[in-house]
Design a protein around this motif. Structure first.
Motif, PDB file in Angstrom:
ATOM      1  N   ASP A 238       0.835  -1.208   0.000  1.00 33.80           N
ATOM      2  CA  ASP A 238       0.000   0.000   0.000  1.00 33.80           C
ATOM      3  C   ASP A 238       0.867   1.255   0.000  1.00 33.80           C
ATOM      4  OD1 ASP A 238      -2.435  -1.253  -0.140  1.00 33.80           O
ATOM      5  OD2 ASP A 238      -2.702  -1.373   2.030  1.00 33.80           O
ATOM      6  N   GLU A 239       1.941   1.219   0.803  1.00 36.57           N
ATOM      7  CA  GLU A 239       2.830   2.381   0.869  1.00 36.57           C
ATOM      8  C   GLU A 239       3.546   2.628  -0.461  1.00 36.57           C
ATOM      9  OE1 GLU A 239       3.822   1.756   5.621  1.00 36.57           O
ATOM     10  OE2 GLU A 239       5.481   1.655   4.155  1.00 36.57           O
ATOM     11  N   GLN A 240       4.065   1.563  -1.049  1.00 38.41           N
ATOM     12  CA  GLN A 240       4.770   1.713  -2.336  1.00 38.41           C
ATOM     13  C   GLN A 240       3.805   2.205  -3.424  1.00 38.41           C
ATOM     14  OE1 GLN A 240       7.901   1.616  -2.591  1.00 38.41           O
ATOM     15  NE2 GLN A 240       8.684   0.308  -0.943  1.00 38.41           N
ATOM     16  N   ALA A 241       2.603   1.638  -3.415  1.00 36.67           N
ATOM     17  CA  ALA A 241       1.614   2.034  -4.428  1.00 36.67           C
ATOM     18  C   ALA A 241       1.235   3.503  -4.247  1.00 36.67           C
ATOM     19  CB  ALA A 241       0.377   1.140  -4.346  1.00 36.67           C
ATOM     20  N   ALA A 242       1.115   3.930  -2.993  1.00 31.63           N
ATOM     21  CA  ALA A 242       0.771   5.340  -2.721  1.00 31.63           C
ATOM     22  C   ALA A 242       1.877   6.262  -3.209  1.00 31.63           C
ATOM     23  CB  ALA A 242       0.507   5.533  -1.235  1.00 31.63           C
ATOM     24  N   ALA A 243       3.129   5.853  -3.002  1.00 31.35           N
ATOM     25  CA  ALA A 243       4.262   6.678  -3.438  1.00 31.35           C
ATOM     26  C   ALA A 243       4.266   6.809  -4.962  1.00 31.35           C
ATOM     27  CB  ALA A 243       5.572   6.071  -2.948  1.00 31.35           C
ATOM     28  N   ILE A 244       4.060   5.705  -5.662  1.00 28.21           N
ATOM     29  CA  ILE A 244       4.042   5.736  -7.136  1.00 28.21           C
ATOM     30  C   ILE A 244       2.875   6.592  -7.619  1.00 28.21           C
ATOM     31  CG2 ILE A 244       3.647   4.318  -9.198  1.00 28.21           C
ATOM     32  CD1 ILE A 244       5.236   2.082  -7.778  1.00 28.21           C
ATOM     33  N   THR A 245       1.707   6.393  -7.011  1.00 31.90           N
ATOM     34  CA  THR A 245       0.527   7.148  -7.416  1.00 31.90           C
ATOM     35  C   THR A 245       0.738   8.650  -7.235  1.00 31.90           C
ATOM     36  OG1 THR A 245      -0.827   5.265  -6.779  1.00 31.90           O
ATOM     37  CG2 THR A 245      -1.969   7.357  -7.068  1.00 31.90           C
ATOM     38  N   ALA A 246       1.378   9.027  -6.137  1.00 30.92           N
ATOM     39  CA  ALA A 246       1.626  10.454  -5.886  1.00 30.92           C
ATOM     40  C   ALA A 246       2.523  11.034  -6.972  1.00 30.92           C
ATOM     41  CB  ALA A 246       2.265  10.624  -4.511  1.00 30.92           C
ATOM     42  N   CYS A 247       3.483  10.243  -7.415  1.00 31.08           N
ATOM     43  CA  CYS A 247       4.422  10.665  -8.460  1.00 31.08           C
ATOM     44  C   CYS A 247       3.739  10.816  -9.822  1.00 31.08           C
ATOM     45  CB  CYS A 247       5.485   9.590  -8.593  1.00 31.08           C
ATOM     46  SG  CYS A 247       7.134  10.179  -8.381  1.00 31.08           S
TER      47      CYS A 247
END
Lengths: 414, 414
Positions: A238-247
């Motif tokens: 979830d954290e990695q996906a959130a970071a990518i999505t923010a980018c």
């Protein structure tokens, strides 16, 4: 879990059919943590089936066969498997009931005798019901290995995989928890996306992998993690996906299994808005994409496929001078088409598309692949141009995705 | 000449790429009388390459490998082959000259050191120049068998096949001619067709085989013959194909490589007629199918996707009483839709389709999958009903095929 896929059928070996089943199966198997080590394409031939099965069962935990199941004489997989396992063929009443009811339902009843052979099954098979066709799947367990046989028709194979084979394989094998997060993007290619998220990708932990799954106009990013502790893994993904999505926030339209069409449907429903279309070069493909989503009638009212300039004028109200001065493939024309559709079909939004799909018909100023599109709402109408290559179907698909993306952007900003 | 194809690359085994190369290669090989007996898709892995090559060389006269040639780290086919044949790697000057010139020409010159590894080749390989890329093909002869290695990039593989590999294979082998006839049918399933041509199929000579290749709403029948005398074989296949066609004349729409949409396009052009459509449940898919054919603008004028009843009334002129008394999915409605489209879009023919695509929305009298369609011409308008299952996309595709078939039947009888 190591898998071999065997596709059976001369149509692949003589090049009449491209094997799209195997790639789809491999993708789905990956999602449950299985790895396809080998794909064999072989002839409709008992000896070939037996030899290949021997080799595959030596290496794999499970062997999935497609093709060679069905009512006609070239379908011999079923008997080849019975021979291979030394099993008798036995009559399977539920299959007869299913096939008779199926033909009854479509108003073309058949006699039980006519389908007798189709209902004979290897005695050691567990029969997997196939709601999409007449030939069921078969599940065998033999010397600690699993063998599954499915029809080669893609819709039937996919149904059986989704509802029968994948769940059973998962239950049968098990292993460390595997979890996925899929981030859906539209409007940029792989290379640009990879550049934008390079620092995240470079710092992914060892047990999390990122795959780029490109399609026409879209790229799906899939994170796959394997770990003992499922809860910690879920949190990490979830954290990695959130970071990518923010980018990538400007190009992300959704997550998981949805499609751009479905995401737009949800946005329209949430905002209580309706939509229509005026299509020229896409010839109905934009409307087809929208209406492929169940429940689309709640927001899609209709479209005019204005292939001929006479239809653009008479039905959509595009002015003759516009077509004469700027041509059918122009900003001015798509602006008028979108406004015309919005008025005629009485919707909140309207999309228009006009271009040169190819392979012929271009000019130096407007080469094949030049496509204009516009979107109209109560506040006005906006156009954009794209330029693609000479492949007709790819141009039609790409223009559809870009037009859908115009709708998405407009809805996300309102 | 018996051939095995080996495609090397994880991208196929994880489902990221569909293997279109093999079908293309198989088709081309067939035309020179070679027969592909087996297609193997394997991992980028030396052991897998060696084992598969062993098995393939046991069975085949020639083995064609694609993939795993190129500058990046996962390309190891070249070295795996050198190991397999016990050959040293030697520097190949013409390859260096070619690559340096190639980069020079696109304005990105490279140093010879940077491409050194790409110019090392197995000493026993005959190098096949590749004008479409940097990695040449390689031709090996070993223990009386031929092994060929090509890059996996489709354009490069196709270039090498056409200009190097096919001519060399032909010169090297020879062999019995193989010929095919493909008969295209629409509107009946495999079972019904098999029943109608049973007596022909049962009496086919040993060296001629018949295969059924089904798709949604359509079945292709393929006769394949192998014989010493190509002229006699051609005549024999023509006779068998004619006999089958005569038996199935009402459902045969063409031969060889065409599609139903293309066949209808030809019929319309030949008769100088134009067509339009009024689509409800198919949502643009019928129009998309017609316009997927290059040159469709010569006969297709446009369509109205009348998803909403308001559009059926306001644009197509369907009467309110009709919708109220019979519903949108009814014979009366599709009759009025077809007539409305024909008048509005000013075409010789018009097709209409209205149904319940699903998965929801049915009733006891009109279950999901109930689809009405009509066709109008200057002499009148005719309707038919079909009933299918609950799968939305399959219903849309099937209705499209059936509607196209109505057009075909009307055109063939006029």
């Amino acid at each position: 879990m190591k898998i071999h896929i065997i596709t059976i059928g001369d149509e692949i070996l003589i090049g009449q059919v491209v094997d799209t089943n195997s790639a789809w199966m491999a993708g789905e198997l990956n999602l449950i943590g299985a790895r396809v080590n080998y794909i064999h394409s072989i002839s409709d031939n008992v000896a070939a089936i037996h030899t290949t099965l021997d080799g595959a069962m030596d290496d794999a935990d499970a062997v999935l066969l497609t093709g060679g199941l069905g009512p006609t004489k070239d379908d011999l997989t079923k008997k080849a498997l019975a021979d291979y396992f030394g099993a008798a063929m036995v009559f399977h009443q539920p299959t007869q009931d299913w096939i008779l009811a199926l033909f009854e339902r479509i108003g073309r009843p058949v006699k039980p005798e006519a389908i007798h052979d189709q209902c004979m099954m290897p005695a050691n098979a567990e029969i997997l019901p196939n709601k999409m066709g007449t030939a069921p799947g078969m599940w065998f367990e033999h010397k600690g290995k699993v063998v599954v046989s499915m029809p080669g028709v893609p819709s039937e194979m996919k149904y059986l995989m989704q509802y029968e084979v994948l769940p059973k394989l998962k239950a049968h094998f098990g292993g460390k928890p595997i979890r996925h997060r899929t981030i859906l993007t539209v409007g940029e290619g792989e290379t640009v996306i990879a550049g934008r998220i390079a620092s995240i990708e470079d710092n992914l932990p060892q047990h999390v992998k990122l795959a780029y799954l490109p399609a026409v106009g879209q790229v799906r990013l899939r994170l796959t993690g394997i770990a003992e502790d499922a809860t910690a893994l879920e949190r990490e993904l979830d954290e990695q996906a959130a970071a990518i999505t923010a980018c990538l926030s400007d190009i992300v339209y959704g997550f998981g299994d949805t499609t751009l069409e479905a995401a737009i449907g949800k946005l329209l429903l949430a905002r209580g808005l309706t939509i229509s279309a005026a299509e020229s070069c896409t010839g109905g493909h934009f409307s087809h994409s929208i209406t492929a989503i169940p429940g689309a009638s709640a927001y899609f009212k209709g479209a005019v496929v204005a292939y001929d300039n006479a239809v653009k004028m008479a039905v959509l109200g595009v002015r003759e001078e516009t077509l004469k001065n700027y041509g059918a493939v122009s900003e001015q024309t798509v602006l008028e088409m979108a406004q015309g559709a919005r008025e005629l079909l009485k919707t909140d939004l309207a999309v228009s598309i006009s271009g040169i799909a190819g392979p012929d018909g271009g000019s130096p100023e407007k080469p094949v692949g030049t496509i204009w599109m516009a979107i109209a709402d109560k506040n006005g109408v906006w156009a954009q141009k794209i330029v693609r290559g000479k492949d007709r179907l790819s141009n039609i698909q790409y223009a559809t995705i870009q037009a859908l993306n115009m709708v998405r952007k407009l809805l996300e900003n309102t």
